[in-house]
Design a protein around this motif. Sequence first.
Motif, PDB file in Angstrom:
ATOM      1  N   ASP A 165      49.616  29.409  -3.264  1.00  0.00           N
ATOM      2  CA  ASP A 165      49.193  30.107  -4.464  1.00  0.00           C
ATOM      3  C   ASP A 165      47.817  29.506  -4.891  1.00  0.00           C
ATOM      4  O   ASP A 165      47.197  30.024  -5.489  1.00  0.00           O
ATOM      5  CB  ASP A 165      50.344  29.825  -5.374  1.00  0.00           C
ATOM      6  N   LEU A 166      47.768  28.243  -4.702  1.00  0.00           N
ATOM      7  CA  LEU A 166      46.515  27.485  -5.179  1.00  0.00           C
ATOM      8  C   LEU A 166      45.622  27.346  -3.969  1.00  0.00           C
ATOM      9  O   LEU A 166      45.569  27.355  -2.919  1.00  0.00           O
ATOM     10  CB  LEU A 166      46.847  26.323  -5.257  1.00  0.00           C
ATOM     11  N   PRO A 167      44.018  27.554  -4.302  1.00  0.00           N
ATOM     12  CA  PRO A 167      43.190  27.574  -3.188  1.00  0.00           C
ATOM     13  C   PRO A 167      42.870  26.144  -2.761  1.00  0.00           C
ATOM     14  O   PRO A 167      43.245  25.077  -3.235  1.00  0.00           O
ATOM     15  CB  PRO A 167      41.835  28.021  -3.951  1.00  0.00           C
ATOM     16  N   LYS A 168      42.378  25.818  -1.463  1.00  0.00           N
ATOM     17  CA  LYS A 168      41.805  24.836  -1.049  1.00  0.00           C
ATOM     18  C   LYS A 168      40.360  24.800  -1.452  1.00  0.00           C
ATOM     19  O   LYS A 168      39.543  25.916  -1.636  1.00  0.00           O
ATOM     20  CB  LYS A 168      41.527  24.813   0.521  1.00  0.00           C
ATOM     21  N   GLU A 169      39.965  23.532  -2.170  1.00  0.00           N
ATOM     22  CA  GLU A 169      38.679  23.330  -2.750  1.00  0.00           C
ATOM     23  C   GLU A 169      37.614  22.537  -2.005  1.00  0.00           C
ATOM     24  O   GLU A 169      38.235  21.457  -1.519  1.00  0.00           O
ATOM     25  CB  GLU A 169      38.964  23.015  -4.069  1.00  0.00           C
ATOM     26  N   PHE A 170      36.389  22.855  -1.906  1.00  0.00           N
ATOM     27  CA  PHE A 170      35.583  22.180  -1.051  1.00  0.00           C
ATOM     28  C   PHE A 170      34.332  21.929  -1.946  1.00  0.00           C
ATOM     29  O   PHE A 170      33.849  22.799  -2.372  1.00  0.00           O
ATOM     30  CB  PHE A 170      35.344  22.573   0.151  1.00  0.00           C
ATOM     31  N   GLN A 171      33.945  20.696  -2.311  1.00  0.00           N
ATOM     32  CA  GLN A 171      32.897  20.429  -3.197  1.00  0.00           C
ATOM     33  C   GLN A 171      31.634  19.706  -2.104  1.00  0.00           C
ATOM     34  O   GLN A 171      31.931  18.837  -1.472  1.00  0.00           O
ATOM     35  CB  GLN A 171      33.133  19.291  -3.985  1.00  0.00           C
ATOM     36  N   PHE A 172      30.307  20.354  -2.854  1.00  0.00           N
ATOM     37  CA  PHE A 172      29.440  20.030  -1.860  1.00  0.00           C
ATOM     38  C   PHE A 172      28.322  19.413  -2.954  1.00  0.00           C
ATOM     39  O   PHE A 172      28.115  19.843  -4.267  1.00  0.00           O
ATOM     40  CB  PHE A 172      28.580  21.092  -1.181  1.00  0.00           C
ATOM     41  N   SER A 173      27.254  18.471  -2.511  1.00  0.00           N
ATOM     42  CA  SER A 173      26.334  18.079  -3.643  1.00  0.00           C
ATOM     43  C   SER A 173      25.035  19.076  -3.415  1.00  0.00           C
ATOM     44  O   SER A 173      24.343  18.822  -4.519  1.00  0.00           O
ATOM     45  CB  SER A 173      25.940  16.662  -3.286  1.00  0.00           C
ATOM     46  N   ARG A 174      24.834  20.033  -2.569  1.00  0.00           N
ATOM     47  CA  ARG A 174      23.755  20.913  -2.378  1.00  0.00           C
ATOM     48  C   ARG A 174      23.989  22.356  -2.506  1.00  0.00           C
ATOM     49  O   ARG A 174      25.158  22.793  -1.866  1.00  0.00           O
ATOM     50  CB  ARG A 174      22.840  20.471  -1.383  1.00  0.00           C
ATOM     51  N   ASP A 175      23.308  23.025  -3.102  1.00  0.00           N
ATOM     52  CA  ASP A 175      23.698  24.477  -2.872  1.00  0.00           C
ATOM     53  C   ASP A 175      23.502  25.204  -1.974  1.00  0.00           C
ATOM     54  O   ASP A 175      24.279  26.212  -1.184  1.00  0.00           O
ATOM     55  CB  ASP A 175      22.966  25.264  -3.911  1.00  0.00           C
ATOM     56  N   ASN A 176      22.288  24.472  -1.046  1.00  0.00           N
ATOM     57  CA  ASN A 176      22.316  25.071   0.467  1.00  0.00           C
ATOM     58  C   ASN A 176      23.467  25.000   1.505  1.00  0.00           C
ATOM     59  O   ASN A 176      23.835  25.838   2.253  1.00  0.00           O
ATOM     60  CB  ASN A 176      20.976  24.699   0.966  1.00  0.00           C
ATOM     61  N   ALA A 177      24.056  23.823   1.303  1.00  0.00           N
ATOM     62  CA  ALA A 177      25.322  23.528   2.093  1.00  0.00           C
ATOM     63  C   ALA A 177      26.436  24.682   1.882  1.00  0.00           C
ATOM     64  O   ALA A 177      27.068  25.080   2.508  1.00  0.00           O
ATOM     65  CB  ALA A 177      25.771  22.179   1.981  1.00  0.00           C
ATOM     66  N   VAL A 178      26.491  24.877   0.551  1.00  0.00           N
ATOM     67  CA  VAL A 178      27.668  25.678  -0.124  1.00  0.00           C
ATOM     68  C   VAL A 178      27.357  27.249   0.319  1.00  0.00           C
ATOM     69  O   VAL A 178      28.158  27.882   0.857  1.00  0.00           O
ATOM     70  CB  VAL A 178      27.965  25.640  -1.317  1.00  0.00           C
ATOM     71  N   ASP A 179      26.040  27.403   0.461  1.00  0.00           N
ATOM     72  CA  ASP A 179      25.643  28.828   0.996  1.00  0.00           C
ATOM     73  C   ASP A 179      25.938  28.876   2.202  1.00  0.00           C
ATOM     74  O   ASP A 179      26.205  29.904   2.921  1.00  0.00           O
ATOM     75  CB  ASP A 179      24.054  29.061   0.601  1.00  0.00           C
ATOM     76  N   GLU A 180      25.522  27.858   3.023  1.00  0.00           N
ATOM     77  CA  GLU A 180      25.935  27.980   4.586  1.00  0.00           C
ATOM     78  C   GLU A 180      27.425  28.320   4.880  1.00  0.00           C
ATOM     79  O   GLU A 180      27.931  28.916   5.738  1.00  0.00           O
ATOM     80  CB  GLU A 180      25.496  26.691   5.485  1.00  0.00           C
ATOM     81  N   VAL A 181      28.295  27.652   4.174  1.00  0.00           N
ATOM     82  CA  VAL A 181      29.589  27.697   4.281  1.00  0.00           C
ATOM     83  C   VAL A 181      30.183  28.904   3.862  1.00  0.00           C
ATOM     84  O   VAL A 181      30.817  29.558   4.591  1.00  0.00           O
ATOM     85  CB  VAL A 181      30.241  26.491   3.603  1.00  0.00           C
ATOM     86  N   TYR A 182      29.537  29.538   2.948  1.00  0.00           N
ATOM     87  CA  TYR A 182      29.756  30.927   2.293  1.00  0.00           C
ATOM     88  C   TYR A 182      29.472  31.755   3.424  1.00  0.00           C
ATOM     89  O   TYR A 182      30.140  32.962   3.577  1.00  0.00           O
ATOM     90  CB  TYR A 182      29.098  31.091   1.086  1.00  0.00           C
ATOM     91  N   ARG A 183      28.416  31.808   4.040  1.00  0.00           N
ATOM     92  CA  ARG A 183      28.063  32.649   5.094  1.00  0.00           C
ATOM     93  C   ARG A 183      28.919  32.675   6.312  1.00  0.00           C
ATOM     94  O   ARG A 183      29.322  33.757   6.904  1.00  0.00           O
ATOM     95  CB  ARG A 183      26.473  32.427   5.353  1.00  0.00           C
ATOM     96  N   ILE A 184      29.161  31.455   6.550  1.00  0.00           N
ATOM     97  CA  ILE A 184      30.058  31.209   7.870  1.00  0.00           C
ATOM     98  C   ILE A 184      31.543  31.976   7.524  1.00  0.00           C
ATOM     99  O   ILE A 184      32.098  32.798   8.134  1.00  0.00           O
ATOM    100  CB  ILE A 184      30.616  29.742   8.140  1.00  0.00           C
ATOM    101  N   LEU A 185      32.122  31.919   6.181  1.00  0.00           N
ATOM    102  CA  LEU A 185      33.245  32.443   5.627  1.00  0.00           C
ATOM    103  C   LEU A 185      32.961  33.918   5.629  1.00  0.00           C
ATOM    104  O   LEU A 185      33.879  34.712   6.114  1.00  0.00           O
ATOM    105  CB  LEU A 185      33.867  31.844   4.391  1.00  0.00           C
ATOM    106  N   SER A 186      31.974  34.275   5.243  1.00  0.00           N
ATOM    107  CA  SER A 186      31.875  35.848   5.215  1.00  0.00           C
ATOM    108  C   SER A 186      31.739  36.460   6.598  1.00  0.00           C
ATOM    109  O   SER A 186      32.188  37.469   6.956  1.00  0.00           O
ATOM    110  CB  SER A 186      30.471  36.012   4.647  1.00  0.00           C
ATOM    111  N   TYR A 187      31.105  35.799   7.568  1.00  0.00           N
ATOM    112  CA  TYR A 187      30.797  36.273   8.810  1.00  0.00           C
ATOM    113  C   TYR A 187      31.977  36.442   9.553  1.00  0.00           C
ATOM    114  O   TYR A 187      32.366  37.464  10.186  1.00  0.00           O
ATOM    115  CB  TYR A 187      29.814  35.296   9.689  1.00  0.00           C
ATOM    116  N   TYR A 188      33.106  35.523   9.544  1.00  0.00           N
ATOM    117  CA  TYR A 188      34.409  35.539  10.111  1.00  0.00           C
ATOM    118  C   TYR A 188      35.437  36.219   9.508  1.00  0.00           C
ATOM    119  O   TYR A 188      36.494  36.639  10.228  1.00  0.00           O
ATOM    120  CB  TYR A 188      34.781  34.125  10.516  1.00  0.00           C
ATOM    121  N   THR A 189      35.407  36.427   8.252  1.00  0.00           N
ATOM    122  CA  THR A 189      36.518  37.187   7.534  1.00  0.00           C
ATOM    123  C   THR A 189      36.226  38.529   7.266  1.00  0.00           C
ATOM    124  O   THR A 189      37.167  39.204   6.627  1.00  0.00           O
ATOM    125  CB  THR A 189      36.798  36.266   6.310  1.00  0.00           C
ATOM    126  N   LEU A 190      35.096  39.133   6.986  1.00  0.00           N
ATOM    127  CA  LEU A 190      34.607  40.338   6.722  1.00  0.00           C
ATOM    128  C   LEU A 190      34.532  41.346   7.926  1.00  0.00           C
ATOM    129  O   LEU A 190      34.086  40.874   8.960  1.00  0.00           O
ATOM    130  CB  LEU A 190      33.357  40.378   5.905  1.00  0.00           C
TER     131      LEU A 190
END
Length: 124
Positions: free
Chosen positions: A99-124
Amino acid sequence: MGIFSGMMGNASEVNPEKLENELASLMIEGESMHKAFKLIRDLVVFTNKRIILIDKQGMTGKKTEFLSIPYKSIKYFSKESAGTIDLDAEIKVWISGDDLPKEFQFSRDNAVDEVYRILSYYTL
């Protein structure tokens, strides 16, 4: 449970090549690491097949729990960019059966953007 209930604080990027020996026994044929992040002793590794959460436990950190999350079990995910006052960027991942999400916090937007792209690539 530390990393499994959500990574608090800011994860810093780790060179995946430095983890090859430590994670060799976990990797399957054709699996490769894309990104890895460390928070104190815990790690989150994004491969081309799954997310691996590594929770080092105890005083010495020799006891370790590994949680594998195949990309196919991800229902949805979100990205929150850093703000003016809140400097942390965040990824939330909802897993089938949780029910609850796993949360990952990053200090930079570019790291979070890279992770978002990886998730998008492998889940969509």
